[in-house]
Scaffold this active site. Structure first.
Site, PDB file in Angstrom:
ATOM      1  N   TRP A  40      10.156   6.863  -5.725  1.00  0.00           N
ATOM      2  CA  TRP A  40       9.164   8.143  -5.461  1.00  0.00           C
ATOM      3  C   TRP A  40      10.062   9.604  -5.761  1.00  0.00           C
ATOM      4  O   TRP A  40      10.512  10.181  -4.936  1.00  0.00           O
ATOM      5  CB  TRP A  40       9.071   8.162  -3.861  1.00  0.00           C
ATOM      6  N   ALA A  69      -0.669  -1.930   6.998  1.00  0.00           N
ATOM      7  CA  ALA A  69      -0.576  -0.471   6.329  1.00  0.00           C
ATOM      8  C   ALA A  69      -1.086  -0.831   4.526  1.00  0.00           C
ATOM      9  O   ALA A  69      -0.593  -1.832   4.115  1.00  0.00           O
ATOM     10  CB  ALA A  69       0.299   0.261   6.594  1.00  0.00           C
TER      11      ALA A  69
END
Ligand code: FA5
Length: 325
Positions: A150, A293
């Site tokens: 990220w 999730a």
């Protein structure tokens, strides 16, 4: 001959005329070859030059008057005729240009509607995040190799542009007790070179469902239902093991369109069972809850749905592209 009387009579008669065929009769009567006026002209032959000039000028004036009367009447009858009898009600109207939704908004709305049908609530989170929510609370400490996944736009004082929507998992659980099921649509940002599959700004829809008897089977069912709904049943779904520090086990979901069976599998989301450490972080009692999730890439879904092979089209200001939706 009394030209004034002739003009008066002609004018009265013409004002009573209601159609073109009566007007033609009027024209023959007052301006035709056998009309009073023509006969009057004919009678000049035998007059002296002086008289001819005199009467000729008057007669000419009368003819100009009658001709203009005729032209005016003809014009007004024709425009009235066109208006009442030849009005084409089947002629297409003028197109008024109007705005429309961006393709990403359209797909986002589809995704949100599909999850809402299954009881998910929509929650929004901040685009500017802290290092804690974006990384540390999700088990991605400073030197963890997963931070490379990220690449980040750093702001001042430990703030950053969120690289994914997952920080909202923590923020939501801090304030809510299970059971719940939520989705978090929103923008994400990554400091990376763009290519046909990657933008530095894109959208994700995070999902989080926590309850006391949740397994991967629930996740599988819900995601298959949603993807089938979005793609009107024309899609095959595949689940693949993967790794994210905040889930265990972790997986990735790929899809393929049924009408392109030879096409490649396309990755559309990362997912998994919520890591028990996250429940500790938000101070849930031990061993009480389970949850799954996921983070769905909205641009990927839009690309597959509309057959667009370069993600950079979406945020390129070329109106010709956008007008197709
Ligand atoms: C994540 O961002 C995780 N937060 C997903 C997740 C959530 C895992 C919850 C487990 C539990 P990843 O980096 O793979 O994972 O991104 C998820 C999806 O976002 C990708 O499948 C892709 O569809 C989309 N995506 C990621 N990076 C980009 C990019 N640069 N441009 C466009 N879409 C992207």
């Amino acid at each position: 001959m009394d030209l004034d009387a002739l003009k008066k009579r002609a004018q009265e008669e013409s004002s009573a005329i209601k159609n073109l065929s009566d007007l033609e009769k009027w024209r023959v009567k007052y301006l035709g070859r056998k009309s009073e006026l023509s006969l009057f002209f004919d009678s000049f032959k035998n007059l002296s030059l002086e008289d001819r000039k005199n009467k000729g000028a008057q007669a000419n004036k009368a003819r100009i008057f009658l001709t203009s009367l005729y032209e005016q009447k003809k014009k007004s009858l024709e425009s009235a005729t066109t208006h009442f009898h030849f009005f084409d009600i089947t002629r297409p109207g003028k197109k008024i240009p109007k705005g429309h939704l961006h393709p990403i908004t359209l797909v986002l709305n589809d995704i949100i509607r599909s999850f809402e049908k299954l009881g998910f609530a929509v929650v929004l989170g901040p685009e500017i995040e802290t290092e804690y929510y974006n990384f540390d609370a999700l088990r991605i400490p400073r030197n963890h190799p997963a931070r490379d996944m990220w690449d980040t736009f750093w702001l001042q004082k430990g703030l950053l542009l969120r690289t994914h929507t997952s920080p909202m998992q923590i923020r939501y659980m801090e304030k809510h007790e299970p059971p719940f099921r939520i989705i978090v649509p929103g923008k994400c940002f990554r400091f990376e070179a763009t290519d046909s599959r990657h933008e530095f700004q894109f959208h994700q829809v995070e999902g989080l469902m926590v309850d006391d008897n949740i397994s991967l089977a629930n996740f599988k069912f819900i995601i298959e239902e949603v993807l089938k709904d979005i793609f009107k049943n024309q899609v095959t779904v595949r689940f693949r093991p993967s790794y994210f520090p905040f889930v265990s086990p972790g997986l990735e979901v790929d899809i393929k369109l049924k009408n392109k069976p030879r096409g490649q599998w396309l990755e559309v989301m990362g997912a998994g069972m919520v890591h028990p450490d996250l429940f500790d972080t938000v101070k849930y009692p031990k061993n009480m809850w389970q949850g799954f999730a996921f983070g769905l890439g909205v641009e990927r879904i839009a690309m597959i749905k509309y057959g667009i092979d370069d993600i950079r089209f979406f945020f390129n200001p070329d109106i010709r592209f956008l007008e197709q939706f």
